[in-house]
Each structure stands twice: as C-alpha cells, then as structure tokens.
Scaffold this motif. Structure first.
Motif, PDB file in Angstrom:
ATOM      1  N   GLY A  57     -11.048   3.005 -21.907  1.00  0.00           N
ATOM      2  CA  GLY A  57      -9.831   2.718 -22.881  1.00  0.00           C
ATOM      3  C   GLY A  57      -8.537   2.213 -22.321  1.00  0.00           C
ATOM      4  N   ASP A  58      -8.323   2.542 -21.102  1.00  0.00           N
ATOM      5  CA  ASP A  58      -7.063   2.132 -20.271  1.00  0.00           C
ATOM      6  C   ASP A  58      -7.184   0.512 -19.944  1.00  0.00           C
ATOM      7  OD1 ASP A  58      -5.542   4.306 -20.458  1.00  0.00           O
ATOM      8  OD2 ASP A  58      -6.415   5.338 -18.876  1.00  0.00           O
ATOM      9  N   GLY A  59      -8.462  -0.011 -19.925  1.00  0.00           N
ATOM     10  CA  GLY A  59      -8.847  -1.408 -19.659  1.00  0.00           C
ATOM     11  C   GLY A  59      -7.787  -2.406 -20.307  1.00  0.00           C
ATOM     12  N   GLY A  60      -7.435  -3.272 -19.432  1.00  0.00           N
ATOM     13  CA  GLY A  60      -6.262  -4.201 -19.779  1.00  0.00           C
ATOM     14  C   GLY A  60      -4.832  -3.513 -19.534  1.00  0.00           C
ATOM     15  N   GLY A  61      -4.680  -2.664 -19.409  1.00  0.00           N
ATOM     16  CA  GLY A  61      -3.472  -2.138 -19.396  1.00  0.00           C
ATOM     17  C   GLY A  61      -2.486  -2.651 -18.134  1.00  0.00           C
ATOM     18  N   PRO A  62      -1.236  -2.722 -18.414  1.00  0.00           N
ATOM     19  CA  PRO A  62      -0.491  -3.298 -17.289  1.00  0.00           C
ATOM     20  C   PRO A  62      -0.146  -2.433 -15.817  1.00  0.00           C
ATOM     21  CG  PRO A  62       1.207  -2.534 -18.988  1.00  0.00           C
ATOM     22  CD  PRO A  62      -0.124  -2.466 -19.412  1.00  0.00           C
ATOM     23  N   ILE A  63      -0.307  -2.858 -14.817  1.00  0.00           N
ATOM     24  CA  ILE A  63       0.178  -1.929 -13.522  1.00  0.00           C
ATOM     25  C   ILE A  63       1.554  -2.308 -13.229  1.00  0.00           C
ATOM     26  CG2 ILE A  63      -0.471  -1.369 -11.247  1.00  0.00           C
ATOM     27  CD1 ILE A  63      -2.695  -0.731 -13.165  1.00  0.00           C
ATOM     28  N   ILE A  64       2.501  -1.439 -13.519  1.00  0.00           N
ATOM     29  CA  ILE A  64       3.992  -1.827 -13.482  1.00  0.00           C
ATOM     30  C   ILE A  64       4.520  -0.833 -12.264  1.00  0.00           C
ATOM     31  CG2 ILE A  64       6.097  -1.630 -14.721  1.00  0.00           C
ATOM     32  CD1 ILE A  64       4.319  -1.143 -17.147  1.00  0.00           C
ATOM     33  N   THR A  65       5.472  -1.930 -11.512  1.00  0.00           N
ATOM     34  CA  THR A  65       6.105  -1.241 -10.196  1.00  0.00           C
ATOM     35  C   THR A  65       7.356  -0.633 -10.377  1.00  0.00           C
ATOM     36  OG1 THR A  65       7.272  -3.228  -9.631  1.00  0.00           O
ATOM     37  CG2 THR A  65       5.210  -3.194  -8.833  1.00  0.00           C
ATOM     38  N   ALA A  66       8.026   0.118  -9.721  1.00  0.00           N
ATOM     39  CA  ALA A  66       9.399   0.731  -9.809  1.00  0.00           C
ATOM     40  C   ALA A  66      10.436  -0.305 -10.408  1.00  0.00           C
ATOM     41  CB  ALA A  66       9.734   1.451  -8.715  1.00  0.00           C
ATOM     42  N   ARG A  67      10.174  -1.775  -9.988  1.00  0.00           N
ATOM     43  CA  ARG A  67      10.938  -2.682 -10.192  1.00  0.00           C
ATOM     44  C   ARG A  67      10.920  -3.400 -11.676  1.00  0.00           C
ATOM     45  NH1 ARG A  67       8.468  -3.669  -5.405  1.00  0.00           N
ATOM     46  NH2 ARG A  67       7.107  -5.034  -6.371  1.00  0.00           N
ATOM     47  N   GLY A  68       9.974  -2.775 -12.409  1.00  0.00           N
ATOM     48  CA  GLY A  68       9.727  -3.244 -13.886  1.00  0.00           C
ATOM     49  C   GLY A  68       8.878  -4.481 -13.799  1.00  0.00           C
ATOM     50  N   GLU A  69       8.180  -4.633 -12.771  1.00  0.00           N
ATOM     51  CA  GLU A  69       7.369  -6.048 -12.676  1.00  0.00           C
ATOM     52  C   GLU A  69       5.981  -5.616 -12.850  1.00  0.00           C
ATOM     53  OE1 GLU A  69      10.272  -8.815  -9.972  1.00  0.00           O
ATOM     54  OE2 GLU A  69       8.570  -7.882  -9.216  1.00  0.00           O
ATOM     55  N   VAL A  70       5.234  -6.454 -13.736  1.00  0.00           N
ATOM     56  CA  VAL A  70       3.723  -6.125 -13.599  1.00  0.00           C
ATOM     57  C   VAL A  70       3.038  -7.047 -12.537  1.00  0.00           C
ATOM     58  CG1 VAL A  70       1.688  -6.715 -15.129  1.00  0.00           C
ATOM     59  CG2 VAL A  70       3.839  -6.132 -16.333  1.00  0.00           C
ATOM     60  N   VAL A  71       2.157  -6.031 -11.771  1.00  0.00           N
ATOM     61  CA  VAL A  71       1.606  -6.738 -10.689  1.00  0.00           C
ATOM     62  C   VAL A  71       0.112  -6.726 -10.865  1.00  0.00           C
ATOM     63  CG1 VAL A  71       3.185  -6.094  -8.860  1.00  0.00           C
ATOM     64  CG2 VAL A  71       1.327  -4.113  -9.465  1.00  0.00           C
ATOM     65  N   GLY A  72      -0.398  -6.309 -11.845  1.00  0.00           N
ATOM     66  CA  GLY A  72      -1.786  -6.411 -12.284  1.00  0.00           C
ATOM     67  C   GLY A  72      -2.190  -5.701 -13.490  1.00  0.00           C
ATOM     68  N   VAL A  73      -3.551  -5.888 -14.009  1.00  0.00           N
ATOM     69  CA  VAL A  73      -3.990  -5.473 -15.252  1.00  0.00           C
ATOM     70  C   VAL A  73      -5.047  -4.751 -14.989  1.00  0.00           C
ATOM     71  CG1 VAL A  73      -3.036  -6.957 -16.809  1.00  0.00           C
ATOM     72  CG2 VAL A  73      -5.263  -7.702 -16.158  1.00  0.00           C
ATOM     73  N   VAL A  74      -5.364  -3.530 -15.409  1.00  0.00           N
ATOM     74  CA  VAL A  74      -6.686  -2.744 -15.294  1.00  0.00           C
ATOM     75  C   VAL A  74      -7.892  -3.440 -15.604  1.00  0.00           C
ATOM     76  CG1 VAL A  74      -7.824  -0.506 -15.827  1.00  0.00           C
ATOM     77  CG2 VAL A  74      -5.354  -0.524 -15.475  1.00  0.00           C
ATOM     78  N   SER A  75      -8.724  -3.234 -14.745  1.00  0.00           N
ATOM     79  CA  SER A  75     -10.231  -3.940 -15.014  1.00  0.00           C
ATOM     80  C   SER A  75     -11.212  -3.020 -15.190  1.00  0.00           C
ATOM     81  CB  SER A  75     -10.568  -4.881 -13.881  1.00  0.00           C
ATOM     82  OG  SER A  75     -11.718  -5.660 -14.319  1.00  0.00           O
ATOM     83  N   PHE A  76     -11.618  -2.101 -13.987  1.00  0.00           N
ATOM     84  CA  PHE A  76     -12.750  -1.285 -14.230  1.00  0.00           C
ATOM     85  C   PHE A  76     -11.973   0.070 -13.372  1.00  0.00           C
ATOM     86  CE2 PHE A  76     -13.249  -3.750 -10.789  1.00  0.00           C
ATOM     87  CZ  PHE A  76     -14.053  -3.331  -9.837  1.00  0.00           C
ATOM     88  N   LEU A  77     -13.095   1.184 -13.590  1.00  0.00           N
ATOM     89  CA  LEU A  77     -12.802   2.487 -12.750  1.00  0.00           C
ATOM     90  C   LEU A  77     -14.274   2.841 -11.955  1.00  0.00           C
ATOM     91  CD1 LEU A  77     -14.080   4.875 -14.370  1.00  0.00           C
ATOM     92  CD2 LEU A  77     -12.000   4.570 -15.965  1.00  0.00           C
ATOM     93  N   VAL A  89       0.867  -1.089   0.012  1.00  0.00           N
ATOM     94  CA  VAL A  89      -0.055  -0.010   0.000  1.00  0.00           C
ATOM     95  C   VAL A  89       0.919   1.392  -0.011  1.00  0.00           C
ATOM     96  CG1 VAL A  89      -1.671   1.515   1.350  1.00  0.00           C
ATOM     97  CG2 VAL A  89      -2.115  -1.323   1.263  1.00  0.00           C
ATOM     98  N   GLY A  90       0.738   2.168  -0.749  1.00  0.00           N
ATOM     99  CA  GLY A  90       1.359   3.301  -1.166  1.00  0.00           C
ATOM    100  C   GLY A  90       2.447   3.160  -2.062  1.00  0.00           C
ATOM    101  N   GLU A  91       2.668   2.139  -2.748  1.00  0.00           N
ATOM    102  CA  GLU A  91       3.857   1.856  -3.491  1.00  0.00           C
ATOM    103  C   GLU A  91       3.268   2.583  -4.859  1.00  0.00           C
ATOM    104  OE1 GLU A  91       6.506  -1.676  -5.733  1.00  0.00           O
ATOM    105  OE2 GLU A  91       4.972  -2.140  -3.999  1.00  0.00           O
ATOM    106  N   LEU A  92       4.343   3.235  -5.531  1.00  0.00           N
ATOM    107  CA  LEU A  92       3.965   3.889  -6.957  1.00  0.00           C
ATOM    108  C   LEU A  92       4.192   3.121  -7.788  1.00  0.00           C
ATOM    109  CD1 LEU A  92       4.007   6.793  -7.919  1.00  0.00           C
ATOM    110  CD2 LEU A  92       6.655   6.585  -8.342  1.00  0.00           C
ATOM    111  N   THR A  93       3.264   3.249  -8.869  1.00  0.00           N
ATOM    112  CA  THR A  93       3.074   2.340 -10.171  1.00  0.00           C
ATOM    113  C   THR A  93       2.973   3.376 -11.426  1.00  0.00           C
ATOM    114  OG1 THR A  93       0.530   2.287  -9.806  1.00  0.00           O
ATOM    115  CG2 THR A  93       2.033   0.479  -8.622  1.00  0.00           C
ATOM    116  N   LEU A  94       3.000   2.566 -12.251  1.00  0.00           N
ATOM    117  CA  LEU A  94       2.983   2.984 -13.757  1.00  0.00           C
ATOM    118  C   LEU A  94       1.725   2.330 -14.548  1.00  0.00           C
ATOM    119  CD1 LEU A  94       4.078   5.117 -15.887  1.00  0.00           C
ATOM    120  CD2 LEU A  94       5.581   3.498 -16.628  1.00  0.00           C
TER     121      LEU A  94
END
Length: 290
Positions: free
Chosen positions: A108-128, A60-65
């Motif tokens: 339109g962002d649905g399905g996009g990756p959630i990426i951490t500062a380590r360069g790892e994918v931790v999830g995919v966007v589902s809904f808002l 919780v609080g971790e920065l993501t892209l």
C-alpha cells in the motif's frame, strides 16, 4: 505529480484525496510500464504546497522520509536510509536500476515519495522484498528521480509505453513459486521430481495460467493441468523465443520483453514431449489480463 505505474494500472477513474478529505480528478499524462513510472496531472489549488524533484543524487546512508498508505493507513510517514543507489531485483518484470532503502514499508506504500532532509523527492516506492523468516525484515526499492530525468521529459510529452505480454503466468504455492521462477537448468529434473509436476527432462519455461482472450489463449498454449490423481494431463514447456533458448520463466519474460506490443514472436514448445512452433502476437500488458 509522479507515482508508480503499478498503482494506477488498470484503473478506469482516478482521483486524489488530500488530508482534509477533499478529492480532485486525476489525468494520466504519460507512463512507462517497464520503468514503473506514471506522470499525473491533478487540478489542485495553487495554495497547496508541493515538493520539488531533487537536483542532486542522494548518498548511501542518507536519511529519508517515505509517505504512503501502507496497510490502508492514510498518508503515514516512515523513516529509513539509502543503502544502495543502483541495484536490480533480478526480475525482468520489475524496473531495472532501482534505489534500495531499509525503510520498513508495507503493501500500500507503493507510489509514495522518497523525501530527503532537503525537502526534495529523490524517488517513488516501487516494490519491497521480505526476508529473515520470523525476524521479518523489509527491503524497499524505489525508482530514482531527478529534475533532469530523461524519462520524465518523455512522460511530459505524453509518451505511454506499455510492457508486452503473451498472457501466460506462473503461480505456484510457496516455496515452489520462488524456486520455479528462475530455476537453473541443472536443477530442472530434480525440481520436476520433487515437486511432482512431471515436467520432463528438457529445461524450459512452464506456466500455470493462460489469460482468456490473450495471445497465448488464441495461439492454443496449454498451462499445466493435472487429473484427480495428480497426474499431469497437459502443459507446454517453452524452450525458445524466436530461437533464443530459455530455461525458466524468468528467461521467458526477459526474451519477450525484448519486443514491443504488436510484434509477432515464435515460441518453440514441447507438448507431450514433441517439439512444435507456435506464433503469437504480443499485446500491451493491460490487454492481456495479467
């Protein structure tokens, strides 16, 4: 490649477009409609870089892209932070146990990756979800993913899991739509009077659409209908699914989702104030027109 299933739902031909505008064919390896996950195979050149799935959970609080195509803008990046690791939308037709972020994603962002500062994918966007009125604030929800995720192991084996559907839907104009979806039983009569839908006095699941050719259509279920003067002329109220009491549309979907496509269910229905039982055979959502 992993994406959200709703992004490819109903698509006949799929292709992936890279930043240099080259297209590559996409094959669906497996999917899980309820989890909103799809595993895709894209024949990309080995020289193209890729991101690994995470080996550790985010905090919780971790920065993501997040990278997506919101509002039609191709491969745009947005930053945000993880606000909750495990939460739910409260809707049975949305995936359960999702990760919440404050990233201001767009349609339109649905399905996009959630990426951490380590360069790892931790999830995919589902809904808002949007809140705040004029001070519009977006909350993003993503399906969390890890390298050892059991769901991905199933998808790699080619599992294609469909959500069941009866073919009915509830579509009302705001603000009635949100209120009606999970309407508490004690507010049913007041809502019926205020909305002028003339629903009667027995709480249940009402609906406004029946997809042509769907199980509901073949069973003769009747959506809400009104004459020119606004008087209700038809509209079944479902009060139970296989004997399980339901008081609103959310309850109805939850009850239906306990079964699989191909199973027969019995609906207890009020039609013009009279009870009757209706049997229908559930189908995969892709075959039900909704």
């Amino acid at each position: 490649m992993v994406s959200a299933y709703h992004v490819i739902f109903g698509a006949k031909n799929l292709s992936a477009l890279t930043l240099d505008k080259k297209r590559y064919p996409v094959e669906v390896v497996g999917y899980d409609d309820r989890a909103d996950l799809a595993l895709l195979h894209v024949n990309l050149p080995a020289s193209l870089p890729s991101l690994p799935l995470a080996t550790v959970r985010p905090t919780v609080g971790e920065l993501t892209l997040t990278i997506g195509n919101g509002n039609g803008e191709f491969l745009q990046a947005k930053t945000g932070r993880v606000t909750t690791l495990e939460t739910t939308s409260g809707r049975p037709d949305f995936p359960a146990s999702v990760m919440q972020l404050d990233t201001q994603i767009l349609p339109g962002d649905g399905g996009g990756p959630i990426i951490t500062a380590r360069g790892e994918v931790v999830g995919v966007v589902s809904f808002l979800a949007v809140s705040g009125g004029q001070s519009r604030r977006v909350t993003a929800y993503a399906v969390p993913l890890m390298q050892n995720d059991a769901r991905l192991a199933e998808l790699r084996r080619g599992v294609k899991r469909d959500a069941p559907s009866s073919g009915v839907d509830l579509k009302l104009l705001p603000p009635l739509a949100t209120e009606a979806y999970a309407l508490p039983a004690e507010k049913f009569v007041e809502f019926s009077q205020r909305s002028k839908l003339d629903l009667g006095t027995t709480p249940g699941a009402f609906f406004t659409q029946v997809a042509p050719g769907s199980p509901a259509a073949r069973a003769g279920l009747q959506p809400l209908q009104f004459d020119r003067k606004g008087k209700r002329t038809a509209g079944d109220i479902v009060t139970a699914v296989n004997g399980q009491r339901v008081v609103n549309f959310s309850d109805f979907l939850s009850a239906v989702y306990r079964y699989q496509p191909g199973e027969v269910i019995t609906l207890t229905v009020l039609r013009a104030g009279r009870p009757l039982e209706v049997k229908l055979t559930l189908v995969a959502r892709a075959q039900a027109g909704n």
